[in-house]
Write a protein that holds these residues in place. Structure first.
Motif, short mmCIF file in Angstrom:
data_model
loop_
_atom_site.label_atom_id
_atom_site.label_comp_id
_atom_site.label_asym_id
_atom_site.label_seq_id
_atom_site.Cartn_x
_atom_site.Cartn_y
_atom_site.Cartn_z
N ALA A 194 0.86 -1.19 0.00
CA ALA A 194 0.00 0.00 0.00
C ALA A 194 0.89 1.23 0.00
N THR A 195 0.33 2.35 -0.44
CA THR A 195 1.07 3.61 -0.46
C THR A 195 0.47 4.55 0.57
N VAL A 196 1.31 5.15 1.39
CA VAL A 196 0.84 6.11 2.38
C VAL A 196 0.09 7.22 1.63
N PRO A 197 -1.18 7.47 1.96
CA PRO A 197 -1.97 8.45 1.20
C PRO A 197 -1.48 9.88 1.38
N VAL A 198 -1.42 10.60 0.27
CA VAL A 198 -0.93 11.98 0.29
C VAL A 198 -1.84 12.86 -0.56
N LEU A 199 -1.64 14.17 -0.42
CA LEU A 199 -2.35 15.17 -1.22
C LEU A 199 -1.33 16.09 -1.87
N ASP A 200 -1.72 16.73 -2.95
CA ASP A 200 -0.84 17.72 -3.56
C ASP A 200 -0.57 18.84 -2.56
N ASN A 201 0.66 19.32 -2.55
CA ASN A 201 1.02 20.40 -1.65
C ASN A 201 0.67 21.73 -2.31
N PRO A 202 -0.27 22.49 -1.76
CA PRO A 202 -0.66 23.76 -2.40
C PRO A 202 0.46 24.80 -2.42
N LYS A 203 1.47 24.62 -1.55
CA LYS A 203 2.56 25.57 -1.48
C LYS A 203 3.71 25.21 -2.43
N ASP A 204 3.76 23.94 -2.86
CA ASP A 204 4.86 23.50 -3.73
C ASP A 204 4.38 22.32 -4.55
N PRO A 205 4.10 22.52 -5.84
CA PRO A 205 3.56 21.42 -6.66
C PRO A 205 4.53 20.26 -6.85
N ALA A 206 5.80 20.44 -6.52
CA ALA A 206 6.78 19.36 -6.68
C ALA A 206 6.79 18.42 -5.48
N THR A 207 6.02 18.74 -4.46
CA THR A 207 5.98 17.92 -3.25
C THR A 207 4.54 17.55 -2.91
N VAL A 208 4.39 16.67 -1.92
CA VAL A 208 3.06 16.25 -1.46
C VAL A 208 3.03 16.35 0.07
N ILE A 209 1.82 16.32 0.62
CA ILE A 209 1.65 16.35 2.07
C ILE A 209 0.81 15.15 2.49
N LEU A 210 0.95 14.76 3.74
CA LEU A 210 0.22 13.60 4.27
C LEU A 210 -1.28 13.87 4.26
N ASN A 211 -2.05 12.93 3.76
CA ASN A 211 -3.50 12.99 3.82
C ASN A 211 -3.95 12.34 5.12
N LYS A 212 -4.05 13.14 6.18
CA LYS A 212 -4.31 12.59 7.51
C LYS A 212 -5.66 11.89 7.59
N THR A 213 -6.63 12.37 6.83
CA THR A 213 -7.96 11.75 6.89
C THR A 213 -7.90 10.28 6.51
N ALA A 214 -7.07 9.94 5.52
CA ALA A 214 -6.92 8.54 5.11
C ALA A 214 -5.76 7.85 5.81
N ALA A 215 -4.70 8.61 6.12
CA ALA A 215 -3.50 8.00 6.69
C ALA A 215 -3.70 7.57 8.14
N ASP A 216 -4.39 8.38 8.94
CA ASP A 216 -4.55 8.05 10.36
C ASP A 216 -5.27 6.72 10.56
N PRO A 217 -6.42 6.48 9.88
CA PRO A 217 -7.04 5.15 10.06
C PRO A 217 -6.19 4.02 9.47
#
Length: 590
Positions: A414-437
């Motif tokens: 499985a891949t740790v769920p992430v979202l596009d980073n609004p501050k830097d399109p070359a990076t991503v941020i953790l999608n806590k809503t899906a990652a925490d469960p």
């Protein structure tokens, strides 16, 4: 030298291949580290040691890994060939009986006693290792990382890093292994890859969780470009002293290794902080590991749904199935520009396909002979860096033997769920809503592997209400002091649920959090349950519909920890989590 002309296990001149002995009583090859109790072999002509050691498999010139197949037991090859036409009929039992009569006659001729002496009990350090019974370890590769079952003779191949934590090789509880593939360009076979000035970052990282009962395993791929916080990290210097590398906030995950002198222990601590899972061991390898291992197993089958041509990774494949090894295997796990959206997340899917196929092969035919097992073990241990807890071949042997119990259809990537980073399109941020469960599910030892589907029809998913329609009264029925107001603040500020209200303390205490709602509020309940991480057991629907302005009732029980923190670990993979089963042979790169 012993009576048979072989060196003992500690002799530097001994060839590991020479210590494999065929046991006719079991039909297995046996690695003898103890010569006590062995009957003398029949004499045979010996070649000069240098003659056979100079031999290499075709195409193996220039390498430092001896990849020749293990020979048959000395003195038996020509004799076995000569006896082929003299084998008695009647199958294995008859041949075994004939062999026993021949051995007895030979013993009598040489003046030996007709009855064998009882074998002494084998000590833990000198026990025989049966390749057919326990050689197949649970193999882990993360683009450039791998874990292998090895022999004691391969001890010197293994590199170790002291990360300040030394756990036992075998644990009675769940096991969490961090697999790291580094993009360092130093070392054999690495100069043409990665960034020219790279200090060796965490280019590919997989957290492998093996359940306590060894019935399932989950491999979580962590995107290298995810923005995260790196904690302070104590490292051991070359002079033996300790130096703490200061942590950093809001930086790329891959800088948890290499940057500022960080060692694998820093990646270890970063993943622990992110997931809440306690890591037991790490394994790290470089680009060359994929080339060497894929070659040692005679290639790994992969699938492309379309023609693939990536000039940057040098991958060129026609649509269909292919067996890749060496440079082509490395190109496959490194490619991203020819698939999907050309992101690191697409490359992770390629790696998961490759690893699943590799595990299937290692679970089947790759260990069909002692020679092949030796080749794979050599390739693996030469590429491997581990923590001191599994820093010897003996410890890796125990470790791999424990992990191999997991069935392949119960291994899920499985891949740790992430979202596009609004501050830097070359990076991503953790999608806590899906990652925490997801993290909670892994911590609770719940498998992501799908079971057999029932014949009954599944109910259609409930449509979720938008935040502005979620109306709920929150009461504290056993949570920490101030939980109701904290939850309302979180709902209004983080989720835009402006119709949420603090209704004070509940009249009675509850052990478990509960959400009461009416049939016509099911869409609101679905939204709130998703936000709060509520299990199905927490949802209580009444029999009658509610009025237009009647709120739902959320009672925070003793199991409540904080708003947004799942109340109970889910038993099914959360929505939005990309995952594949290692036993799925129908996955193709798109």
């Amino acid at each position: 030298m012993d009576a048979q002309g072989r060196g003992r296990a500690g002799d530097s001149n001994v060839d590991p291949a020479d210590q494999w002995v065929f046991d006719p009583n079991t039909g297995n090859y046996e690695l003898r580290l103890d010569h006590a109790g062995q009957a003398p072999a029949q004499p045979s002509d010996r070649k000069a040691p240098g003659t056979r050691r100079a031999a290499r498999r075709p195409g193996g010139e220039g390498g430092d890994t001896d990849t020749r197949p293990l020979p048959t037991q000395r003195g038996r090859r020509d004799e076995d060939a000569a006896r082929d036409d003299e084998r008695p009929a009647g199958g294995r039992a008859a041949r075994r009986a004939a062999g026993n009569r021949t051995a007895a006659a030979a013993a009598a001729t040489s003046g030996q006693a007709g009855r064998r002496k009882a074998k002494p009990k084998t000590s833990g350090k000198k026990k025989a290792l049966y390749w057919t019974a326990g050689v197949l370890s649970f193999v882990l590769v993360a683009g450039c990382g791998a874990a292998y079952f090895v022999y004691q003779q391969l001890d010197g191949n293994i590199s170790k890093v002291d990360v300040g934590v030394e756990n036992d090789a075998v644990s009675k509880g769940p096991v969490n292994v961090l697999i790291i593939g580094t993009d360092a360009r130093d070392g054999k076979g690495n100069s043409g890859y990665g960034d020219a000035g790279s200090v060796g970052h965490a280019d590919t990282t997989i957290l492998m969780h093996i359940s306590k009962d060894r019935t399932n395993a989950t491999a979580l791929s962590i995107p290298r470009d995810m923005i995260t916080n790196i904690p302070n990290c104590p490292t051991k210097q070359k002079d033996g002293s300790r130096k703490t590398i200061p942590g950093e906030n809001q930086v790329r995950f891959n800088t948890s290794l290499g940057q500022e002198g960080r060692d694998p222990g820093c990646t270890w601590r970063t993943v622990e902080q992110m997931t809440g899972l306690k890591i037991d061991h790490f394994m790290m390898a470089d680009f060359n590991a994929v080339k060497e291992l894929s070659t040692a197993v005679d290639g790994v089958e992969v699938c492309a749904a379309k023609d693939l041509n990536d000039p940057k990774s040098h991958l060129k494949l026609k649509a269909g199935r292919h067996v890749v090894e060496g440079e082509q295997a490395l190109a496959f796990v490194r490619t991203r520009h020819a698939i999907g959206f050309g992101s690191d997340l697409d490359r992770i899917k390629m790696q998961q396909q490759f690893l699943s196929s590799l595990i299937r092969k290692l679970k089947s035919s790759a260990f069909s002979s002692p020679g092949k097992l030796y080749d794979v073990s050599q390739a693996a241990t030469k590429a491997l860096t581990v923590d001191t807890g599994i820093g010897t071949a003996g410890k890796l042997l125990d470790f791999g033997n424990d992990l191999k119990k997991v069935d392949i259809d119960k291994i899920t990537f499985a891949t740790v769920p992430v979202l596009d980073n609004p501050k830097d399109p070359a990076t991503v941020i953790l999608n806590k809503t899906a990652a925490d469960p997801l993290f909670a599910m892994v911590r609770a030892d719940h498998t992501l592997a799908k079971g057999k589907k029932g014949k009954g029809k599944k109910s259609a998913p409930v449509k979720k209400a938008p935040p502005e329609q979620v109306r709920v009264d929150v009461t504290n029925g056993g949570g920490p002091i101030g939980s109701a107001q904290e939850t309302v603040d979180w709902l209004q500020n983080s989720k835009a649920a402006k119709l949420s209200t603090n209704a004070g303390n509940a009249p009675t205490k509850l052990a478990a959090t509960r959400l009461e709602y009416a049939p016509n509020q099911a869409d609101q309940a679905a939204t709130l349950a998703d936000w709060m991480g509520l299990p199905k057991s927490a949802l209580k629907m009444s029999s009658q519909n509610a009025g237009a302005r009647q709120p739902m009732k959320l009672v925070l029980g003793k199991d409540f920890k904080a708003p947004g923190s799942p109340i109970e670990a889910p038993t099914e993979t959360p929505d939005g989590v990309q995952n594949v089963n290692a036993d799925d042979k129908n996955i193709c790169a798109k």
